[in-house]
Design a protein around this motif. Structure first.
Motif, PDB file in Angstrom:
ATOM      1  N   THR A 284     -14.522   6.189 -10.135  1.00 17.66           N
ATOM      2  CA  THR A 284     -14.757   5.273  -8.965  1.00 17.66           C
ATOM      3  C   THR A 284     -13.900   4.099  -8.908  1.00 17.66           C
ATOM      4  N   ARG A 286     -11.160   3.783 -10.277  1.00 21.50           N
ATOM      5  CA  ARG A 286      -9.787   4.252 -10.313  1.00 21.50           C
ATOM      6  C   ARG A 286      -9.326   4.549  -9.005  1.00 21.50           C
ATOM      7  N   LEU A 287     -10.378   5.157  -8.380  1.00 22.41           N
ATOM      8  CA  LEU A 287     -10.226   5.386  -6.924  1.00 22.41           C
ATOM      9  C   LEU A 287     -10.056   4.209  -6.059  1.00 22.41           C
ATOM     10  N   GLU A 290      -6.824   2.778  -7.000  1.00 17.72           N
ATOM     11  CA  GLU A 290      -5.730   3.589  -6.249  1.00 17.72           C
ATOM     12  C   GLU A 290      -5.606   3.114  -4.674  1.00 17.72           C
ATOM     13  N   ARG A 291      -6.705   3.068  -4.234  1.00 12.93           N
ATOM     14  CA  ARG A 291      -6.809   2.588  -2.858  1.00 12.93           C
ATOM     15  C   ARG A 291      -6.174   1.239  -2.658  1.00 12.93           C
ATOM     16  N   ASN A 293      -3.836  -0.094  -4.464  1.00 11.53           N
ATOM     17  CA  ASN A 293      -2.578   0.105  -4.582  1.00 11.53           C
ATOM     18  C   ASN A 293      -2.050   0.723  -3.275  1.00 11.53           C
ATOM     19  N   LEU A 294      -2.775   1.616  -2.742  1.00 15.31           N
ATOM     20  CA  LEU A 294      -2.419   2.105  -1.491  1.00 15.31           C
ATOM     21  C   LEU A 294      -2.299   1.103  -0.330  1.00 15.31           C
ATOM     22  N   LEU A 297       0.484  -1.261  -0.778  1.00 14.58           N
ATOM     23  CA  LEU A 297       1.659  -0.643  -0.397  1.00 14.58           C
ATOM     24  C   LEU A 297       2.021  -0.556   1.224  1.00 14.58           C
ATOM     25  N   ASN A 298       0.711  -0.203   1.687  1.00 13.11           N
ATOM     26  CA  ASN A 298       0.722  -0.326   3.227  1.00 13.11           C
ATOM     27  C   ASN A 298       1.157  -1.603   3.716  1.00 13.11           C
ATOM     28  N   SER A 300       2.675  -4.045   2.236  1.00 10.37           N
ATOM     29  CA  SER A 300       3.978  -4.420   1.697  1.00 10.37           C
ATOM     30  C   SER A 300       4.849  -3.783   3.114  1.00 10.37           C
ATOM     31  N   ILE A 301       4.498  -2.364   3.484  1.00  8.51           N
ATOM     32  CA  ILE A 301       5.496  -1.713   4.417  1.00  8.51           C
ATOM     33  C   ILE A 301       5.161  -2.583   5.807  1.00  8.51           C
ATOM     34  N   ALA A 304       7.256  -5.763   5.656  1.00  8.39           N
ATOM     35  CA  ALA A 304       8.921  -5.274   5.495  1.00  8.39           C
ATOM     36  C   ALA A 304       8.980  -5.345   7.053  1.00  8.39           C
ATOM     37  N   ARG A 321      -1.106  -5.367  -5.416  1.00  5.45           N
ATOM     38  CA  ARG A 321      -0.613  -4.238  -5.996  1.00  5.45           C
ATOM     39  C   ARG A 321      -0.517  -4.082  -7.541  1.00  5.45           C
TER      40      ARG A 321
END
Lengths: 621, 145
Positions: A284, A286-287, A290-291, A293-294, A297-298, A300-301, A304, A321
């Motif tokens: 959980t 880690r999930l 990961e989320r 992190n996701l 990233l989103n 960051s996108i 940008a 992140r």
């Protein structure tokens, strides 16, 4: 002269009694043997058939001995008769010799008297003419004297003949005694054989005693072995019970181990579960990482895309992140640890299950071991019972064996006693033989003495004949005197003066006549002595009868003893084939004895007949 | 002048996708299988009111498929009015490369038209993808814009 045969006879009687005594002793010992062997017989029933055979053999042996006994009795009786007769012969002969001596002396006296008479007649011849009638009477007396002398001569001749016959009988007696001695020697040999067989029986009994002793010692060994087996079994039973308890406690321990293993397995499973839970939580996390992190990233996108305006946002997104990456990395580490932990826990669970299985198997095996031990204990207890039974029966056997040993020893002792008694019998028998030999010698002496008597008797006859001749001469002279006297009758008156001297001469004759009367008295005395001797003979015969009755009684005792011996022999169950054979040999020897004794008996009967003849002759005399 | 990229990984290889083409990133959650579709197409997902086809980049690049996991990502790209989800093993970096850092693909790889260039870093190479070519060279059913 009579002393030697008499003492020999007494010796023989005494020895026979001792034989009877030893046989009685043998009987008592045989009775004891009977008791012992009866008890022994109970122990050895299987020998009953052999015992029965031996009993029958012993019975026939007893019969033989009984017959032997009666034969010995008869023989003793005969010997008694013979000896008594010999004594009587001795006494009678002694008396006869004395009488003959006296007769001889009387005859000499008569002779002297006759000479005196003749002298007196010579002296009175001249005077006798006046005493014709007196002289005639004297002549008649002379005739009477002559006839009496003739009669005396005839009697003495007859006596001499009798003495000759006595001499012949004595010689025959001597021969018979020799025959008896020979038979006695044969009997002695038979007794020797019996003794040898007794020796063998004794040896056989000794051997059987040794065998029984060996048996006894082996039974002892068995008893010891049984005792040690019992103790070993008891130890084994004890050890097995201890082992059973140990196995039971190991089973209990195994059960405890099992339950603790089960508990530990439960803990391990729980640990695994907990690790799983941790894993799921970590997943959980880690999930979430990961989320995150996701999302960064989103972000960051988006930043940008927003260009310059989103630059600050981009920085924040970048940091988020980074945090998310670190969180993810940490969760990876945790995951690794948790997985390792789970693997370990699962390994532990597997190992525990293996342990559990092993523990269960051990438990089952221990249970089987316990069962096996229970069976062992049962078996050992049964074995212990059997060993106990063996020990008990071995004890009984030991007791029986000891009894058998005692009885066999007793039997050996009895056999030894019998052997000794038999040896004594042998000695007695040899003594009897010696006595018989002495008797023979004595009989020879008797014979010699009788011969001497006969010679003396012949001399007496000669002397008597001389007397008779002288008497005849006297008679003739007297007759001549009578004739002369008859011629002188006429001148009796003239011879009256010499009648006085004639009367004196007659007075001289009177003592001679008195002497003759005394001689007659002597003869009567001799007769009464003969009668007394006969009475003594009778009393001796009575004593002999008593002795014979004693002997018969002893013989009866002997027979009873032999019966006892027979019974004892019958009950001597332990006797072996060799003993049986020995007894058969004894029976054969006894038959030989019996034959010998029959010979003896015949000899004795012959002797008795001869004595009877002698006795008749004496009585005739 | 630098260009932002989303760096993703397929097998052992890192690829850079221009952030301008990327609409968003998503976890792989519910993919609905579409029977009869091309081999590289895993199915469709429903994102923000839109049905988007999922292109398995492993399959597209000739690699064996693997199961999705926590690291698996859908990179949602938009070309003109087309929206496609590229399924990658992971996508966790956002990086900016200068044009000088971007080198053209070697001649030997010229035939692989989906490669826009290569960025060399200290211990790795990052292949820059030309998403348009990647999608054109494949015959996808187009998602609604």
């Amino acid at each position: 002269m009579a002393d030697t045969p008499k003492s020999s006879r007494r010796e023989a009687l005494r020895l026979t009694r001792r034989v009877a005594g030893s046989l009685q002793e043998t009987s008592e010992q045989a009775t004891t043997v009977s008791t012992s062997v009866e008890q022994l017989g109970a122990s050895v029933n299987q020998m009953a058939a052999t015992v029965e055979e031996m009993g029958l053999a012993s019975e026939s042996l007893a019969n033989m001995v009984s017959e032997t006994s009666s034969t010995i009795e008869e023989m003793a009786r005969s010997i008694g008769h013979v000896a008594e007769n010999a004594l009587q012969v001795e006494n009678s002969t002694k008396h006869t010799v004395d009488s003959i001596g006296q007769v001889s002396k009387s005859a000499q006296l008569i002779n002297g008297d006759a000479e005196n008479l003749a002298a007196s007649i010579e002296q009175t011849a001249a005077a006798i003419e006046q005493m014709a009638r007196t002289v005639t009477a004297v002549a008649g007396h002379s005739t009477d004297l002559s006839s009496a002398a003739e009669e005396t001569n005839g009697s003495i001749s007859q006596m001499a003949v009798s003495i000759e016959q006595i001499g012949a009988s004595a010689q025959q007696t001597n021969r018979t005694v020799e025959h008896v001695t020979r038979s006695m020697r044969e009997l002695d040999r038979s007794v020797d054989q019996v003794q040898a067989f007794s020796q063998k029986i004794s040896e056989g009994t000794q051997r059987s005693a040794e065998a029984v002793e060996r048996l006894d010692s082996s039974v002892h060994a068995v008893a010891q072995a049984a005792a040690s087996a019992e103790s070993v079994t008891r130890r084994a039973s004890h050890d097995a019970q201890v082992g059973g308890r140990t196995v039971q406690s190991s089973i209990d321990g195994m059960l405890r181990v099992r339950s603790s293993i089960e508990a530990s397995a439960g803990s391990m499973r729980e640990l695994d579960d907990r690790a799983g839970e941790i894993g799921s939580i970590v997943d959980t996390i880690r999930l979430i990482a990961e989320r995150t992190n996701l999302l960064s990233l989103n972000a960051s996108i988006e930043a940008a895309r927003a260009g310059e305006a989103g630059r600050g946002f981009a920085v924040v997104a970048e940091e988020i992140r980074n945090l998310a990456d670190r969180a993810a990395k940490a969760t990876l580490d945790i995951s690794g640890i948790v997985r390792a932990l789970q693997r370990t826990a699962q390994d532990a669970v597997r190992a525990t299950q293996d342990n559990l299985r092993v523990a269960e198997e051990s438990s089952v095996m221990a249970g089987q071991a316990a069962q096996g031990l229970e069976q062992i204990v049962k078996g050992v207890n049964e074995t212990a019972e059997l060993v106990d039974k063996i020990a008990r029966s071995t004890q009984e056997q030991l007791r029986d064996s000891s009894q058998a040993l005692a009885f066999t020893r007793e039997t050996a002792i009895q056999a030894q006693s019998i052997r000794q008694a038999s040896e004594a019998q042998t000695r007695e028998s040899q003594s009897i033989v010696t006595a018989m030999e002495q008797l023979g010698k004595a009989s020879q002496q008797v014979s010699q003495a009788v011969n001497e008597h006969a010679e003396g008797s012949r001399n007496v006859v000669k002397a008597t004949q001389e007397v008779q001749r002288l008497a005849s001469q006297v008679e003739r002279a007297t007759r001549e005197q009578a004739k002369g006297a008859a011629e002188i009758v006429q001148s009796v008156d003239q011879m009256r003066r010499s009648s006085q001297s004639t009367a004196r001469a007659i007075q001289q004759i009177a003592p001679d006549t008195e002497r003759l009367g005394r001689e007659a008295g002597n003869v009567g005395q001799l007769m009464s002595q003969v009668t007394r001797a006969t009475v003594e003979q009778s009393s001796a015969a009575q004593q002999i009868v008593t002795a014979v009755q004693e002997m018969r009684r002893q013989s009866e005792q002997l027979r009873r003893a032999m019966l006892e011996q027979t019974r004892a022999s019958r009950e001597m169950a332990a006797a072996t084939h060799s003993v049986n054979r020995q007894v058969e040999l004894i029976s054969r020897a006894n038959r030989e004895q019996y034959t010998s004794i029959q010979d003896v008996l015949e000899s004795m009967e012959e002797m008795l007949d001869e004595r009877q003849e002698f006795k008749t002759l004496v009585e005739e005399e | 002048m630098t260009q932002p990229y989303v760096v993703c990984r397929v097998d052992q290889t890192h690829y850079a996708i221009p952030a301008a083409d990327v609409q968003q990133l998503e976890m792989v959650e519910q993919i609905t299988r579409v029977p009869g579709s091309t081999e590289a197409l895993d199915g469709v997902v429903y994102l923000r009111g839109q049905v988007v086809p999922v292109l398995n980049l492993r399959s597209r690049l000739g690699l064996p498929r693997v199961d999705y996991d926590y690291s698996s990502r859908l990179v949602i790209v938009r070309l003109d009015r087309r929206v496609v989800a590229l399924a990658v093993d992971s996508a966790s970096e956002f990086a900016s490369f200068s044009e000088e850092a971007c080198q053209p693909a070697p001649e030997a790889l010229a035939r692989l038209d989906y490669l826009a260039g290569v960025v060399a870093q200290e211990n790795r190479l990052i292949l820059i993808l030309n998403v348009r070519r990647l999608l054109e060279s494949d015959n996808f059913p187009q998602g609604d814009a």
